[in-house]
Every structure is written in C-alpha cells, then in structure tokens.
Motif scaffolding. Structure first.
Motif, PDB file in Angstrom:
ATOM      1  N   VAL B 145       0.851  -1.191   0.000  1.00 17.13           N
ATOM      2  CA  VAL B 145       0.000   0.000   0.000  1.00 17.13           C
ATOM      3  C   VAL B 145       0.893   1.250   0.000  1.00 17.13           C
ATOM      4  CG1 VAL B 145      -1.738   1.292   1.274  1.00 17.13           C
ATOM      5  CG2 VAL B 145      -1.840  -1.207   1.177  1.00 17.13           C
ATOM      6  N   ALA B 146       0.564   2.199  -0.851  1.00 13.73           N
ATOM      7  CA  ALA B 146       1.366   3.418  -0.969  1.00 13.73           C
ATOM      8  C   ALA B 146       1.331   4.204   0.332  1.00 13.73           C
ATOM      9  CB  ALA B 146       0.835   4.272  -2.115  1.00 13.73           C
ATOM     10  N   PRO B 147       2.481   4.723   0.760  1.00 14.81           N
ATOM     11  CA  PRO B 147       2.480   5.549   1.969  1.00 14.81           C
ATOM     12  C   PRO B 147       1.774   6.879   1.707  1.00 14.81           C
ATOM     13  CG  PRO B 147       4.616   5.679   0.898  1.00 14.81           C
ATOM     14  CD  PRO B 147       3.802   4.656   0.133  1.00 14.81           C
ATOM     15  N   TYR B 148       1.269   7.472   2.765  1.00 14.48           N
ATOM     16  CA  TYR B 148       0.660   8.804   2.644  1.00 14.48           C
ATOM     17  C   TYR B 148       1.744   9.803   2.292  1.00 14.48           C
ATOM     18  CZ  TYR B 148      -1.721  13.093   3.851  1.00 14.48           C
ATOM     19  OH  TYR B 148      -2.267  14.347   3.805  1.00 14.48           O
ATOM     20  N   ARG B 149       1.441  10.757   1.438  1.00 17.94           N
ATOM     21  CA  ARG B 149       2.472  11.733   1.099  1.00 17.94           C
ATOM     22  C   ARG B 149       2.032  13.180   1.028  1.00 17.94           C
ATOM     23  NH1 ARG B 149       2.309  12.947  -4.579  1.00 17.94           N
ATOM     24  NH2 ARG B 149       4.002  14.299  -4.055  1.00 17.94           N
TER      25      ARG B 149
ATOM     26  N   GLN H 143       8.890   1.820   5.023  1.00 20.32           N
ATOM     27  CA  GLN H 143       8.111   3.066   5.043  1.00 20.32           C
ATOM     28  C   GLN H 143       7.761   3.551   3.642  1.00 20.32           C
ATOM     29  OE1 GLN H 143       9.952   5.879   7.780  1.00 20.32           O
ATOM     30  NE2 GLN H 143       9.217   4.702   9.523  1.00 20.32           N
ATOM     31  N   GLY H 144       8.442   3.056   2.658  1.00 21.89           N
ATOM     32  CA  GLY H 144       8.030   3.287   1.269  1.00 21.89           C
ATOM     33  C   GLY H 144       8.074   4.717   0.774  1.00 21.89           C
ATOM     34  N   VAL H 145       8.839   5.586   1.412  1.00 23.65           N
ATOM     35  CA  VAL H 145       8.921   6.969   0.934  1.00 23.65           C
ATOM     36  C   VAL H 145       9.806   7.011  -0.313  1.00 23.65           C
ATOM     37  CG1 VAL H 145       9.663   9.309   1.497  1.00 23.65           C
ATOM     38  CG2 VAL H 145       8.561   7.889   3.233  1.00 23.65           C
ATOM     39  N   ALA H 146       9.336   7.716  -1.331  1.00 24.94           N
ATOM     40  CA  ALA H 146      10.073   7.774  -2.589  1.00 24.94           C
ATOM     41  C   ALA H 146      11.411   8.474  -2.378  1.00 24.94           C
ATOM     42  CB  ALA H 146       9.248   8.520  -3.636  1.00 24.94           C
TER      43      ALA H 146
ATOM     44  N   TRP J 139      18.477   0.405  11.280  1.00 23.95           N
ATOM     45  CA  TRP J 139      17.468   0.197  10.247  1.00 23.95           C
ATOM     46  C   TRP J 139      18.021   0.783   8.940  1.00 23.95           C
ATOM     47  CZ3 TRP J 139      13.330   4.434  10.037  1.00 23.95           C
ATOM     48  CH2 TRP J 139      12.518   4.273   8.914  1.00 23.95           C
ATOM     49  N   LEU J 140      18.080  -0.052   7.919  1.00 24.97           N
ATOM     50  CA  LEU J 140      18.761   0.287   6.670  1.00 24.97           C
ATOM     51  C   LEU J 140      17.804   0.091   5.497  1.00 24.97           C
ATOM     52  CD1 LEU J 140      21.605   0.830   5.355  1.00 24.97           C
ATOM     53  CD2 LEU J 140      21.867  -1.637   5.258  1.00 24.97           C
ATOM     54  N   PRO J 141      17.031   1.122   5.153  1.00 19.93           N
ATOM     55  CA  PRO J 141      16.077   0.970   4.040  1.00 19.93           C
ATOM     56  C   PRO J 141      16.796   0.851   2.706  1.00 19.93           C
ATOM     57  CG  PRO J 141      15.645   2.969   5.335  1.00 19.93           C
ATOM     58  CD  PRO J 141      16.996   2.460   5.745  1.00 19.93           C
ATOM     59  N   ASP J 142      16.127   0.215   1.727  1.00 21.43           N
ATOM     60  CA  ASP J 142      16.800   0.174   0.423  1.00 21.43           C
ATOM     61  C   ASP J 142      16.758   1.565  -0.221  1.00 21.43           C
ATOM     62  OD1 ASP J 142      14.244  -1.709  -1.326  1.00 21.43           O
ATOM     63  OD2 ASP J 142      14.670   0.411  -1.549  1.00 21.43           O
ATOM     64  N   GLN J 143      17.577   1.763  -1.262  1.00 20.78           N
ATOM     65  CA  GLN J 143      17.736   3.126  -1.793  1.00 20.78           C
ATOM     66  C   GLN J 143      16.640   3.486  -2.786  1.00 20.78           C
ATOM     67  OE1 GLN J 143      21.856   3.778  -2.934  1.00 20.78           O
ATOM     68  NE2 GLN J 143      22.468   3.876  -0.805  1.00 20.78           N
ATOM     69  N   GLY J 144      15.975   2.509  -3.305  1.00 20.25           N
ATOM     70  CA  GLY J 144      14.768   2.767  -4.090  1.00 20.25           C
ATOM     71  C   GLY J 144      14.945   3.532  -5.390  1.00 20.25           C
ATOM     72  N   VAL J 145      16.140   3.540  -5.961  1.00 19.41           N
ATOM     73  CA  VAL J 145      16.331   4.242  -7.229  1.00 19.41           C
ATOM     74  C   VAL J 145      15.733   3.399  -8.361  1.00 19.41           C
ATOM     75  CG1 VAL J 145      18.026   5.147  -8.845  1.00 19.41           C
ATOM     76  CG2 VAL J 145      18.377   5.409  -6.387  1.00 19.41           C
ATOM     77  N   ALA J 146      14.983   4.046  -9.231  1.00 20.78           N
ATOM     78  CA  ALA J 146      14.325   3.332 -10.329  1.00 20.78           C
ATOM     79  C   ALA J 146      15.363   2.724 -11.259  1.00 20.78           C
ATOM     80  CB  ALA J 146      13.425   4.287 -11.104  1.00 20.78           C
ATOM     81  N   PRO J 147      15.150   1.472 -11.690  1.00 22.94           N
ATOM     82  CA  PRO J 147      16.078   0.871 -12.648  1.00 22.94           C
ATOM     83  C   PRO J 147      15.954   1.536 -14.006  1.00 22.94           C
ATOM     84  CG  PRO J 147      14.178  -0.533 -12.362  1.00 22.94           C
ATOM     85  CD  PRO J 147      14.024   0.613 -11.376  1.00 22.94           C
ATOM     86  N   TYR J 148      17.001   1.461 -14.782  1.00 20.99           N
ATOM     87  CA  TYR J 148      16.950   1.978 -16.148  1.00 20.99           C
ATOM     88  C   TYR J 148      15.995   1.115 -16.966  1.00 20.99           C
ATOM     89  CZ  TYR J 148      18.410   3.297 -20.813  1.00 20.99           C
ATOM     90  OH  TYR J 148      18.414   3.732 -22.112  1.00 20.99           O
TER      91      TYR J 148
END
Ligand SMILES: [Ca+2]
Ligand SMILES: [Ca+2]
Ligand SMILES: [Ca+2]
Ligand SMILES: [Ca+2]
Ligand SMILES: [Ca+2]
Ligand SMILES: [Ca+2]
Ligand SMILES: [Ca+2]
Ligand SMILES: [Ca+2]
Ligand SMILES: [Ca+2]
Ligand SMILES: [Ca+2]
Ligand SMILES: [Ca+2]
Ligand SMILES: [Ca+2]
Ligand SMILES: [Ca+2]
Ligand SMILES: [Ca+2]
Ligand SMILES: [Ca+2]
Ligand SMILES: [Ca+2]
Lengths: 152, 152, 152, 152, 152, 152, 152, 152, 152, 152
Positions: B145-149, H143-146, J139-148
């Motif tokens: 589910v998308a986080p609130y933003r 947390q899914g923040v962009a 706590w180490l979130p992933d970096q979430g960069v969009a793939p090419y």
C-alpha cells in the motif's frame, strides 16, 4: 549573456522578512525581451497559518509567467514566500494575493499560480488563478501536480 | 473441486448488520487443507466513527491469512466490515479488533491485518497486527500500500 | 543449444481444451539441468466461473518455479490455463489446483503461484501458494503485482 | 486580508446532519471578487447507500468552481457530504444533485463535479457534470484521477 | 431522488446470455434530463474469441456517454458484455459493435468507446469510436488508460 | 460480423521478409465503413540498424489511423516491421517511411506515427509524423508514451 | 586511478560479431580488488530469434556481479549481446547461457542475470539465474524491473 | 472498546506550543496490551529552522512503534511536531531528538523514525533511527517513501 | 533512403568544445522535406555554471522542432550542449539561447525548448520557449516531464 | 542541541575545488553518539569524465552511513563531489573511491554508496559498495532508485 546582474540578495546572507509586507521582492532585466517565453517556479515548501484557528497550513505552489521587461529574482521570491510563515490567511486568499503581488512588480504579459494545499479535515483545496492574456505564441504546459487521493 | 459449498449468505440478498456484535462472520471448509497457502482480502471501503467526536473515519484494510481447517466466507466478511459503519472506535483498536475476530473464527495458522487510515489533522495512522506464526514454507508478500504523502 | 525440441503443440494450430481435465500440459527437457535457476510465467488473461453463481471470474496469475529435469512447455501452459474458461471453482481452490497440476508434471525443486483476482463485491482476494523448498542458491524476486486500491 | 470571517461552523464542534436536507451548507464572501480564479475541493471519503439494495457505496469526489460573490465554506461542505452517509441514491443522481446544491447556494460563474465511484460488479461508473460557462480567462486543469484498472 | 427504479435485473439473480443477440440491454430514466452530464463505465474484464483461430481475446473497455432521456442500466450492461465470452469478432469490429448497440438503445446526445486490447503477437490494438456530437457544455475527460509498453 | 476474412498470413506460418521492400503489407475490408473510428497499433519491439555505423537501433512505435475502406492486417504489419531488422536508416527517415508505406496501402482518412527511439549518446530522438486530416468527429487520444528521463 | 586501461574495443569502431561464438568478450583489471562491490549492467535492447519459428524475440536483461580480479569490459559486452541478433535459442536457455559465458571469463565471486522477455502468446517468461555465493559483506539490491501487466 | 479516553487535547481548541520544551506530549492506554502490533504516524508537514542560517527546513517524517502500556495521543503529537516551527537544529539531530522524546514518554517495545528532508544545495539528507528491539512476532513494513530524484 | 550523409562528426572521435562559441553545430538534409513532422531530442545531462556564484547548475532539456530543409545532426548537438559545461548563464537565459542557436542554424518551421532545472534553494525553475508557428498539420505531443515535488 | 557547530564552509561562499585531491572534506561531531542511526545523502547531480574518451559522464549517487564519532559536513561533501567535474575515472572506480574517501574521514560504523550511472551505448552501469558491518540495531532501508528501462 553571462554578465553579473545588479541584485541585492543573491550571493549574500539575507535576513528572513517577518511578514509579507516587509519582504522585498526584486526583479532583474529580462535578457530575452525580444521574444516570448514561459518561466515556472515550483515551491513545495510554502507555509502560512489559519486566520481562525492559528494552525499552520502547508501548500505546494507553482507559478508560471511570461515576462515582459522583467524577471522575478529568485532569491527574493524565496524570501517573500518565507515571509508568510507566521501570516494568517485562507487558502483562496493567500494564493491569489501572492499571484497579484508578483504581477504588480514585474508586469508580465501573463502570470498564473496554482496552490495545492495539504488536507484539513480530509478535503484539501486547490486554487488556480491567472492574470493577463497568455500570448498566442507561448507554450504553456500544464503544471502536472498529482491530485490528492487519500489512502490505498 | 467445484461443488457448491454450504454457506448462508453467498448468492442471496442479506440484511446489513447494524453493529459488529450483530454480524455473522462465516467460514467454509478449506479445500486444500493438506498444504499451506496465503489468502489476502483487500477492503478499500472501510468506514467507522470516532468515539470522541462522532466524525466518520475511513480506512483501506488488507488482511492476509494462512488457513488451517477453515476459510473466511467472503460475503460474510463484507457484511462484517460493513457493520462498523456506525461503530465508534479508535484506529488502533478497530484494526486489531477485526484481526482478532477473524482469527477467533477460523483459527488460522497465521493472520495479519494492515489498516491504512485516511488523515485526520494531517498525520494519518497505519496499524499493523499479526497473530500466530507464519509457517516457514509459506510465501508472504508485502501488502504494497502506498504511503501517505500529502501534496505535491 | 538451439536445436528444435520434441513438443507437439508449438508451431501448430491446436484445439482449445474444453476443461482442465482435457488439457494436455507438456514438458520439455531442461537444457541447464546442471544449475539452479528460476523461470516465471505471467498470465494476465486468466478466467474461470464462480461455482455458485455461474458468473465469470478473472485473475492475473504469476507462476515461479525452479526446474529439475523438466521445463513447462509454454504453449501447452497457455492451453491449459485457457481450459478453465468454463470451469467452476473458488479463487483459493482454483489457484492452488493450478499450482499442484504443474508441480505434478514437472517435479520442480520449487514452485509458487500468485493469483491476483479482480474484485467481486469490493473486496478482491489474492492467493499465494508454494511447494518444495527453494534451493538456497536460487534468486527469487518478488512478483511485484500492484495491490488493489479502489478509486481516487 | 487575514480578518476572521463570519461563519458558524469553523472552529467549533458541530453535529453531523442526518440527511442532505438537514445539512446547512454555508458560504463566505469571496475576498477576490475582482478577479476570476478556480477553487477545487477533493473529497476521497464520500459514502452513500444504494436505493435498491441498501448496500453502502463509495466515491472519490472532485469539485471545481469559479466563485462570483461567494466561496463555499469548507467545514460546512464536509458536513454536507457526510450527510449522505445513510442516504439512498444512484451514482449518476447523487453526483449531479451535489453539484446542483452547491451551485444553487453560491451562484458561481462556473462549477463542475467529478464522481469517481468504487466498482460494483466489476464495472465502476464515473460521472462528470458542470454548470455555467467557464470564463475564458480562467485556468481549468484536469482533475487527474486515475482510471479504474482492475488487477495486474 | 432515491425512489426504486423499474428494472428487471438489478437485485436478482440473472442467467448469463449465451450470445450478444440474446442479451437484454436495459435502460432506466435519466433523473437529470434537464442538464448535460457524462457517465463513464470502465470494464476491465471483457473477453471474446478470435473469429479465425478461436483463441480467446481480452480487452479493457471504457464507455463514455452523455444521456438524453435514458441511462444504461448497469447490471444489464454487465450481462451484455459477458455475452461476448464465446462470440467471435475482430478487435475493431467488436469495439464498434458494442458502441453502436448501446447508442441504439439509449439514443444519447453523445457516446464513445475505447477498446484497449491485450497483445497478440507483440503488437496490441486499441480502438476508439464515438457517435453524436458532444454538447459544448459537457466536460469530457480523457480515459487515461496506460499505453502498452512491453517489458523493462 | 464474425465471418472469416480473406487474408493470406493470419493463422499460418509465414517466412520473415529480409527487407522492407520484400515485405507484403496486407489490408482487410473495414467492417464499419459507415462510421469514423481510430485504430492504434503499439509495437515496442522495433529494430533497425544505423546506416553509418551498422549498430542496431531500437524503437517503440505507436501508429494511429482512421480507416476508410481498408484496415491494416495485423500479422502482415508485424512481418513488415520485422523486415527492418537488417535495414539501415536514420531515426527520422525510418519513422516517416513506415508511416507513408501504410498510408499508401490503405488510403486512410488520417494516419499518424510516433517513433520513440532508445538513447544513443545520451540524447534519444522521438519522431512524430501524420498525414491526412483527422475527421472532426473522430476521437484521437494522445499516445501517452513516457518521456526519456535518464537515471535517478 | 584514472590511467587508460589496455582494451581493444573501447574508443574504436568495431565490427558486430555475427554469432555468440564469434564475439570476443573482454575483461579489464579490477581497480578495487581489495574490496567487495557489486556492478550492474542493464541491457534493454536484447534480441534473438525463436529456434522453432524463426521469429525475433526481445528481452530486457539485467546482470549483477561481484568482481574478483576482473571487470567485464562494457563495450565488448555490448557487442557480445548484439551477436545474438540472429541466434536461435529458447528464453530459459539464452538467459542462462549468457550468464555462464560472462562468469567463465571473469570468475567473479558472484554473478546473477535476470531476463525479462516480451510476451509471446500473452504469457511472458522471466528467467533468473545466479552462480557463486554472494559474499556476506556485499550489498545486493533487487533489480526492480516492473512485472508484466497486460492492459488497463 | 469504544469508551471515551481521558485526554486533554482531543476535541478541544489547543494553543500551539512555542518550543519543543513547552509542548505537552500525551499518552493514552493501549487497548490491546495483550498483543504486539505496530502503529505508524506519517507527518508530511514538519518544519524547523537551520541553526546556522536561520532558514526554514522541511521534512516528511514517518514514525513506527510497537506499544507496550501506552499509545501516543495523536493530537498532542501534532502539537509537539508543530512546536519545532521556530526551533533551530540540524537534520540528524532533530530527527533523533523527536524519536527519543516519544520513546521516553511511552516506553514502547520498539520505535523507529524516518526523516526525509527537502533538499538544500541539491543533496537532501534522510535520517533513520530506531530504539528497542522489534519483537519477533511483529510485522514491520518498510516506510516506502520515494527517494529524491532531482528532475527529468 | 539509407545512404550515408555528409557530416563531419558522426562515427569519429571529436574534441569537446570548450565554450558554446567554439562548438560547431551541424545540420543534415531533411530526407522528407515534402512533409511536416516533429523531431524531439531529450537531453537529461545538461550542465552549466551560475554566473554569480560559479556553482554548477543542472538541467533536463527537451527540444522539439518541425524541420524545413534541415535536420540537426545529433552528434554535433551533443557536443554543443556539452560546451556549456564551464559556461556561466542564468537558467532563463541559457535555455532560450540554446533554442535560438539551433533555430538560426536550421531555420525550422517551428522549434520549442523546455528547460527543467534542478532545485537551488528549494524552488526550481522551468523555462519554456518556442519560435515560428507550428504548422496546423503537425502533431505536437506534450513533453511529459514530471513536475518537481520535493519529498514525501 | 541547536548550538552552532565549528565548520569552515557552511554559511560562507567557498571556491569550488578543481580536483578531488584539492577538495577539503569536513566532519562535525555526531550529536547523538550514544545511539546508532543511519544518515543518507542523495546526490543526483554528479558528473565526471571518461578517462579514455574525455566525454562527460553523469551519475545519481546515494550514500548511506551509520556515524560513530563524526558526521559528514554536508556543504563540504557537495564541494567534494563537485570536484570530480573534470576528473577522469571509470564508473566502478569512481564510485568506490568516493565511498572510501568518506569512510576514511569519519570512520563510520558502516557506509555504503550506490552509483546509478546514465547510459553510454545503451547499457548503463550501477555500482554498489559498502564497508564496515551494519550494526544489528540499525534500520537500513533500500535506496529505491528506479532501474533503467530504455523507452516505451
Ligand atoms: Ca496535458
Ligand atoms: Ca502534461
Ligand atoms: Ca515487496
Ligand atoms: Ca510533498
Ligand atoms: Ca522486491
Ligand atoms: Ca482511495
Ligand atoms: Ca492535464
Ligand atoms: Ca489489467
Ligand atoms: Ca487529461
Ligand atoms: Ca521497454
Ligand atoms: Ca491525455
Ligand atoms: Ca534525473
Ligand atoms: Ca527493494
Ligand atoms: Ca516493501
Ligand atoms: Ca498529453
Ligand atoms: Ca524496500
């Protein structure tokens, strides 16, 4: 092209104005006064306060304009927007007032402002205002701000 | 596979229960009791009321479980969730209570519920609860589910 | 590498089987039986019927497996899935049954199936099943299907 | 700019009206009556009931208008929308009725409403209505609500 | 507003018609015949068969119309669309035929249909048809269906 | 509606033409010649070679047209596009040439092609061409292909 | 750091190899052999042909590896991948073969390849292979390629 | 379940505290102290000032915790966060300080805070802090923040 | 179609020009001078420096034009854009100057440039300029660059 | 908390260093040395040059670290990254070198860097490096960069 312009704020430390009336909004000469083009400022960090409850309000503002003789100087714009931090005004009022202030200073061919406000009570308000007539030869893309959608 | 199960609500009109206590949550036999698997219900239309102010609240609920002998019958689940429409409870309480009620009925190997609530005062609450131990051989995807933003 | 395999369906017209029992699911030799890898089929066009109401149901299926001696032949898989078009089964049952059928044929090291069903009554069901133990040296990405979110 | 307006609901606790007829929709003076602009309300928490089956319905509503002498007071709008919670009406009817009620109160230059309803039976309905003529000098962005897409 | 309309299918079990010719598409009175508005149906679960190969085809359909005296009754629409399940027609033909059938029944001011078909051979087809003239005072948002994009 | 059309390629194996000149692009009768509509092909698998360096180039093509007497037969279109696999042409040239070839065959009321090319040297090229005049009563949605954005 | 490496292809024009066997895949010294890190290549322009039908196939490939003494030289990798343009192999075979070839050349601590193939017959295949053991101190993000979703 | 809790701020007007030290952060009894669950607050409207330049800073905060005897009272949390409006602190400091203050009050089993700050000079900072040990039976979604991505 | 054009830079190594004045922007003959079409270049890697502070600036540029006798040669365009790397100019000036230089060289029917700049001080600027009149028979899609949105 | 730290660059104009060796990377005391937390810098504006061809390269960098006694001073980090503007290094080398330089200065518990490079020749490279061992309580979130993903 490339000479340093005559502005008072860029490149120096500057005190933050305490109210919109105290803010000095500056302009610089348009280097391409022979042609029409559109400049867009995106300000996702706007905040003011509710005139009834005193609670802080937040907005994402987008300002588009077609300059005539003058450009808005961007550092002074930032300070002007920051001056609303303790200022009380409703969403509709605040958005239109900012648009008018900028238009009064630079007398553009055309200017519009979109105010995208954060929700209060679950129903956010967006405000869209424009002044002047967009010249026919200008390209005016939409602002593309995502609509509010709640959760899920 | 394919025989009609013995349930009282599916395929008929059914009155909407007026409170969670009046709702009849039903179960059907698990047709694959010899293996572990995960079933997920997504309910974006949940609404209850605030116990202090009486204002309606809204949430997007996602429920995951690993059945043992029983499945949740989906039409009765819908009626059960609908029965909160005039019920007062805080977000944390409401979410966990729903999870417990379902778990009590079907005694699953494992169950979890995510409650993604719409903002009140600008700061939405999400609630995540689980019970039982997810068997090691079960595949449990995140709920996505998308986080609130806010805006912008 | 590159020789033509011995299959009966690929490259020919083939009649659509009228029920899952009539469908011939085929296998081909795994060309890389010396190593572990994962193959994923994504089938967004699955349809069956509700065993109680006779209404059509729709699902987006994703099947992951780690082959041992055999691969699933993809054209026969398509025909097998198509054979559910007039078959009645509940969502949980249907998803797990497909997974079992494929696993029985190819005896993989590991197989899982995700069934992402379209909403009925506003609360869609997703079903996640797996069999075997995913070898430790296999890379198993998540299926990444977007969760249901209603409107807005 | 910034003085407290004369409204009865903002800043106080207010009882939730039990039906649309009982709701008091309020208006405040437009502080920028000398110019055209657009105000948008986004209401993702709308709910009513089906007049045939009594089942709850849900919608995401977006309302755009160009004020003349009056603005919609936002807290009363919220209460008005909340009053549909136990009211029975079809989607097309409900959406248009809300638009008309607001337009009757504030007599705007222009108003439109988009109703984006949650699916029932797999085929959701969206309803789009407008009244008045949008002045040529107004900027009217599209509402940008994501279309329904099922699963996958 | 709110009275129960005179329709034969809503609220009852109904047999699925076996061909488009057998389907009964129904209409209900437009409760707001004094004004123009747009209604949109989104049907992501359409399926028919290829008239040459007999393979199933799938489409996501979106139908927009401006009613005059009549609305489409939504349950009968669902049954009508379901009746194509074993019907053979090319994509272009099928999409336009559905649009014409609905328009013939309700004689709307305007109607359009978008058919977004799943790929066959890697090159999906979309079909866009409309009839009548959209009244100038109607607001007609685009359908916003994502274009096909392959992988990556 | 539903009769099998007279085409040479659909439903049979067909050799891949080795150059655009060798490809046979076919047409079928338009089953709805009494009305205007738009058909869209999306071809994300186009490849040709650079006439200077011999390196392969790739593009995502989208073709929209309003048929008059003829439709493009989709299997022959696929083979035609495949015939560019070893053909050398610049992006601008290749895109326009394809559009012209199709238009010459089917004499549509209107046709347009968008060629969205993969980056070479960091600056991809898109090409947009159209021919004929889109009839006023046709609905022509935009192609909605995502712009190139580099990384991040 | 910064000295020019000893490679034969970078910075020169190079003929495209006509088959994988003819391609020269090159390696360069790893400038940071004292530490573990991950390098990722993303190749959205891969194409080969079906060994049964001769039709072109397309894939989006992503290759991750942890180098030991050697890095893959990127221009030679591009030429190697290009050499599959007229080569016939099934999806599973092709993906694993590429992974093995690279691993044989550079003897990495660890390597994995994801092959995301375009749909054939509506059910695309993804293939995931890895070799070696990813050192515990390496950070290995997922590849994040969007799953196939059909239309809508 | 459903009784009104004993809190001082919810349902009343409350003055905004002028500094973090003046803010009264309140707690309410955990209604489900017999089980572990996670509550998440999302606060996209956080603002403070830079201790060196006096410029306003902005952040999107997400706070997750597993309650023991106490829950955070949400209105007092909002007022506490608002109290940073004129407070000077660096990003790292500010984020961790908020986490500690909440943890001191409610002594949770576990708490974490993510601070996602708006860019200053083109390189935004995110800060991630946690305290306590997340019980093994708790479900803790990311947390899914962009991530920040600049433009394009 | 397909013959090698007469250009000086493509296919050879070329020195990077040290300033815009030194860059040689080249043109090639338009192979389809008998028709109107649009070509788009997307350049996400533009960088220049601030004329006041000397800090580097970054932009994502998109250039659309309708050629008359000439096309822009793409390798020379890349070198021209690279020549701004150490050049000082404000955002508005820089964007319009590039548009004018290209238009002067190729005398297109129409040209527009969108400059989407990375934020400085939290408020990024976008600049939109066009010259000439877009022929009525040309199809001109919007550039679709995502608006800046800060965080969250 | 809130006192002004002892740094040389923040709040003053500073010359841009001409090479990485000339850049002064600074550190400030960690105000929360009693606890573990993660700080993330996102730098979408990195540019260097290719050591073989002299062409500019671009990357989006994300740096995560768990501070021990020191934090990275953010303005000096910006200047350090800017100093690569005319520096030649391959992607793998450049990314790892930056990570090592920062780690040498601040001796963190843990640091990782992700370098997401813009495409050259159609196949972009990403580089992922880390040093130290991430404490178990971080706590180490992933970096979430969009793939090419190329185009389409
Ligand atoms: Ca638009
Ligand atoms: Ca747009
Ligand atoms: Ca996941
Ligand atoms: Ca935001
Ligand atoms: Ca993942
Ligand atoms: Ca929603
Ligand atoms: Ca728009
Ligand atoms: Ca779909
Ligand atoms: Ca639109
Ligand atoms: Ca693609
Ligand atoms: Ca559009
Ligand atoms: Ca970017
Ligand atoms: Ca991930
Ligand atoms: Ca996740
Ligand atoms: Ca558009
Ligand atoms: Ca994640």
């Amino acid at each position: 092209m490339g000479s340093k312009p005559d502005v008072t704020l860029l490149g120096h430390a500057a005190a933050i104005p305490q109210a919109p009336e105290e803010a000095v909004l500056e302009r610089v000469e348009n280097p391409h006064v022979d042609t029409h083009y559109l400049a867009r400022f995106t300000a996702p960090e706007f905040t003011s306060v509710c005139p009834v409850t005193g609670q802080p309000d937040f907005a994402h503002l987008v300002i588009d304009y077609v300059p005539d003789a003058w450009l808005v100087e961007s550092k002074s714009l930032k300070l002007y927007l920051t001056s609303f931090r303790n200022h009380g005004a409703f969403h509709e009022d605040c958005t239109v007032t900012i648009g008018k202030r900028i238009a009064d200073l630079i007398a553009p061919h055309y200017l519009r402002i979109g105010g995208y406000w954060y929700p209060r009570g679950g129903i956010p308000i967006d405000v869209f205002w424009q002044v002047g007539k967009c010249p026919e030869d200008v390209w005016l893309p939409d602002q593309g701000v995502a609509p509010y959608r709640g959760r899920g």
